[in-house]
Enzyme design. Structure first.
Site, short mmCIF file in Angstrom:
data_model
loop_
_atom_site.label_atom_id
_atom_site.label_comp_id
_atom_site.label_asym_id
_atom_site.label_seq_id
_atom_site.Cartn_x
_atom_site.Cartn_y
_atom_site.Cartn_z
N ALA A 65 0.86 -1.18 0.00
CA ALA A 65 0.00 0.00 0.00
C ALA A 65 0.90 1.23 0.00
O ALA A 65 2.04 1.17 0.46
CB ALA A 65 -0.87 -0.02 1.24
N GLY A 109 0.69 -5.19 0.82
CA GLY A 109 -0.49 -5.29 -0.04
C GLY A 109 -0.15 -5.87 -1.41
O GLY A 109 -1.03 -6.43 -2.08
N GLU A 112 -0.16 -9.53 -0.95
CA GLU A 112 -1.57 -9.91 -0.74
C GLU A 112 -2.36 -9.87 -2.06
O GLU A 112 -3.22 -10.72 -2.30
CB GLU A 112 -2.19 -8.99 0.31
N GLU A 132 4.73 -5.15 7.11
CA GLU A 132 3.93 -4.12 7.77
C GLU A 132 4.33 -3.91 9.22
O GLU A 132 4.17 -2.84 9.78
CB GLU A 132 2.43 -4.47 7.71
N1 DAK Z 1 4.59 3.28 -0.57
C1 DAK Z 1 4.98 4.45 -1.13
N2 DAK Z 1 6.17 4.63 -1.77
C2 DAK Z 1 6.97 3.58 -1.85
C3 DAK Z 1 6.63 2.30 -1.32
C4 DAK Z 1 5.36 2.18 -0.66
N3 DAK Z 1 4.91 1.02 -0.16
N4 DAK Z 1 7.65 1.45 -1.56
C5 DAK Z 1 8.59 2.17 -2.22
N5 DAK Z 1 8.19 3.43 -2.41
C6 DAK Z 1 8.91 4.52 -3.06
C7 DAK Z 1 10.05 5.05 -2.18
O1 DAK Z 1 9.57 5.94 -1.23
C8 DAK Z 1 10.93 5.70 -3.21
O2 DAK Z 1 10.36 6.96 -3.56
P1 DAK Z 1 11.29 8.29 -3.67
O3 DAK Z 1 11.95 8.42 -2.38
O4 DAK Z 1 12.23 7.97 -4.81
O5 DAK Z 1 10.30 9.37 -4.00
C9 DAK Z 1 10.77 4.78 -4.43
O6 DAK Z 1 9.56 4.05 -4.24
C10 DAK Z 1 11.91 3.78 -4.56
O7 DAK Z 1 12.02 3.09 -3.31
P2 DAK Z 1 13.41 2.91 -2.56
O8 DAK Z 1 14.32 4.07 -2.81
O9 DAK Z 1 13.10 2.58 -1.14
O10 DAK Z 1 14.01 1.65 -3.33
P3 DAK Z 1 14.94 0.47 -2.75
O11 DAK Z 1 15.30 -0.35 -3.94
O12 DAK Z 1 16.02 1.02 -1.89
O13 DAK Z 1 13.98 -0.38 -1.79
C11 DAK Z 1 11.89 -1.53 -1.21
C12 DAK Z 1 12.85 -1.07 -2.35
C13 DAK Z 1 10.63 -2.07 -1.90
C14 DAK Z 1 12.56 -2.69 -0.43
C15 DAK Z 1 11.59 -0.36 -0.26
O14 DAK Z 1 11.11 0.71 -1.07
C16 DAK Z 1 10.56 -0.69 0.76
O15 DAK Z 1 10.86 -1.32 1.78
N6 DAK Z 1 9.31 -0.25 0.53
C17 DAK Z 1 8.24 -0.37 1.48
C18 DAK Z 1 7.74 -1.78 1.56
C19 DAK Z 1 6.64 -1.93 2.60
O16 DAK Z 1 6.85 -1.63 3.76
N7 DAK Z 1 5.51 -2.37 2.16
C20 DAK Z 1 4.33 -2.56 3.00
C21 DAK Z 1 3.51 -1.32 2.92
S1 DAK Z 1 2.13 -1.37 4.07
C22 DAK Z 1 -5.30 -2.61 4.90
C23 DAK Z 1 -4.99 -3.53 3.96
C24 DAK Z 1 -3.71 -3.61 3.46
C25 DAK Z 1 -2.73 -2.78 3.91
C26 DAK Z 1 -3.06 -1.83 4.83
C27 DAK Z 1 -4.31 -1.75 5.33
N8 DAK Z 1 -6.60 -2.56 5.44
C28 DAK Z 1 -7.62 -3.45 4.91
C29 DAK Z 1 -6.96 -1.68 6.51
C30 DAK Z 1 -1.40 -2.89 3.39
C31 DAK Z 1 -0.36 -2.27 3.94
C32 DAK Z 1 0.94 -2.26 3.29
O17 DAK Z 1 1.17 -2.80 2.22
#
Ligand code: DAK
Length: 258
Positions: A65, A109, A112, A132
């Site tokens: 997400a 997400g 998922e 998460e």
């Molecule tokens: N959201 C927004 N931007 C993201 C992102 C994300 N999930 N993942 C990456 N980006 C963006 C980064 O901020 C960066 O943007 P700039 O800084 O260049 O503007 C760009 O993509 C490139 O990312 P990185 O510079 O970090 O690239 P790396 O190769 O160093 O790392 C990475 C890649 C994928 C390992 C890293 O970006 C990362 O860890 N990303 C976050 C992964 C994460 O935590 N995902 C889970 C998100 S929470 C719900 C249902 C579902 C959900 C929630 C509620 N309900 C029913 C209530 C789901 C929640 C989630 O998915």
């Protein structure tokens, strides 16, 4: 079929949806989820479409997400808008098979979303995770439920509690993905699998999808009865007659979805 956050294309009965937010690793924001719902509806309604493929880029299927968009939301916001409720329901309505072709990151997400599909084909660069916990939250659309059923409690707990990623080989060993292919051949292989399915009778394809999914919803006894009745029902179709006659005549069947 003009979308801003994805590219959708129909070719030879296959509806290909490519998530396309390259600057944000295909993070699932409101706009993308809305467009994905719309594309799925279009694919389901289009009579020419027999199979759907969802893919991302080589670097990321989807990194979850959109954290930027989510960070300011309150409990009242997410419960009122039922965050991600719409995409869950859209998938539940789909009777056509959906293949996730995953390369790079499928996190949160994103993982998922892949698990909502019927088959996951992974490239050898794919990485799956439910990180998460690192954000002070938890999985919200299947990461603690579907993942546990697919890979078992030990690995699901590990991934959800530590946030560690699973590579493609481990994902295949664990039963999360059906096959691993070289990254350069991902779409080719996913399309070939889709074409194989597209050749079959849609009536049996839809019955099979329903029956396999039913195994997650019910007891073994009820599931076996459901399966048997579906099997019996297929004898009312012309495609059953054609499929069996073609086997006996040593020729390819010509299914007509009748
Ligand atoms: N959201 C927004 N931007 C993201 C992102 C994300 N999930 N993942 C990456 N980006 C963006 C980064 O901020 C960066 O943007 P700039 O800084 O260049 O503007 C760009 O993509 C490139 O990312 P990185 O510079 O970090 O690239 P790396 O190769 O160093 O790392 C990475 C890649 C994928 C390992 C890293 O970006 C990362 O860890 N990303 C976050 C992964 C994460 O935590 N995902 C889970 C998100 S929470 C719900 C249902 C579902 C959900 C929630 C509620 N309900 C029913 C209530 C789901 C929640 C989630 O998915």
């Amino acid at each position: 079929m003009a979308f801003k956050t994805l590219i959708a294309d129909v070719e030879d009965h296959v509806f290909l949806i490519k998530l396309n937010r390259p600057d944000a690793m295909n993070a699932l924001n409101t706009e993308l989820v809305g467009e994905l719902n719309c594309a799925l509806r279009e694919a389901e309604e289009n009579e020419k479409v027999r199979v759907i493929i969802i893919t991302g880029s080589e670097k990321a299927f989807a990194a979850g997400a959109d954290i930027k968009e989510m960070s300011e939301k309150t409990y009242v916001d997410v419960i009122t808008e039922d965050l991600f409720g719409s995409v869950t329901e859209e998938f539940q309505r789909l009777r056509k098979p959906v293949i996730a072709a995953v390369s790079g990151y499928a996190l949160g997400g994103g993982c998922e979303l892949a698990m909502m599909c019927d088959i996951i084909i992974a490239s050898d660069t794919a990485k799956f995770g439910q990180p998460e916990v690192n954000l002070g939250v938890m999985a919200g659309i299947g990461g603690s439920q579907r993942l546990t059923r697919f890979v078992g409690k030990a690995k699901a707990m590990d991934m959800n509690l530590t946030g560690r990623f699973m590579d493609a080989q481990e994902a295949e060993r664990s039963g999360l993905v059906s096959r691993v292919v070289p990254a350069k051949k991902l779409i080719e292989e996913a399309t070939a699998a889709a074409q194989k399915i597209a050749e079959k009778s849609m009536i049996s394809v839809m019955a099979i999808k329903e029956s396999v999914n039913r195994s997650y919803e019910t007891t073994l006894r009820e599931g076996l009865l459901f399966e048997r009745r579906m099997f019996h029902g297929l004898f009312a179709t012309e495609d059953q007659k054609e499929g069996m006659a073609a086997f006996l005549d040593k020729r390819e069947p010509q299914f007509r979805d009748k």
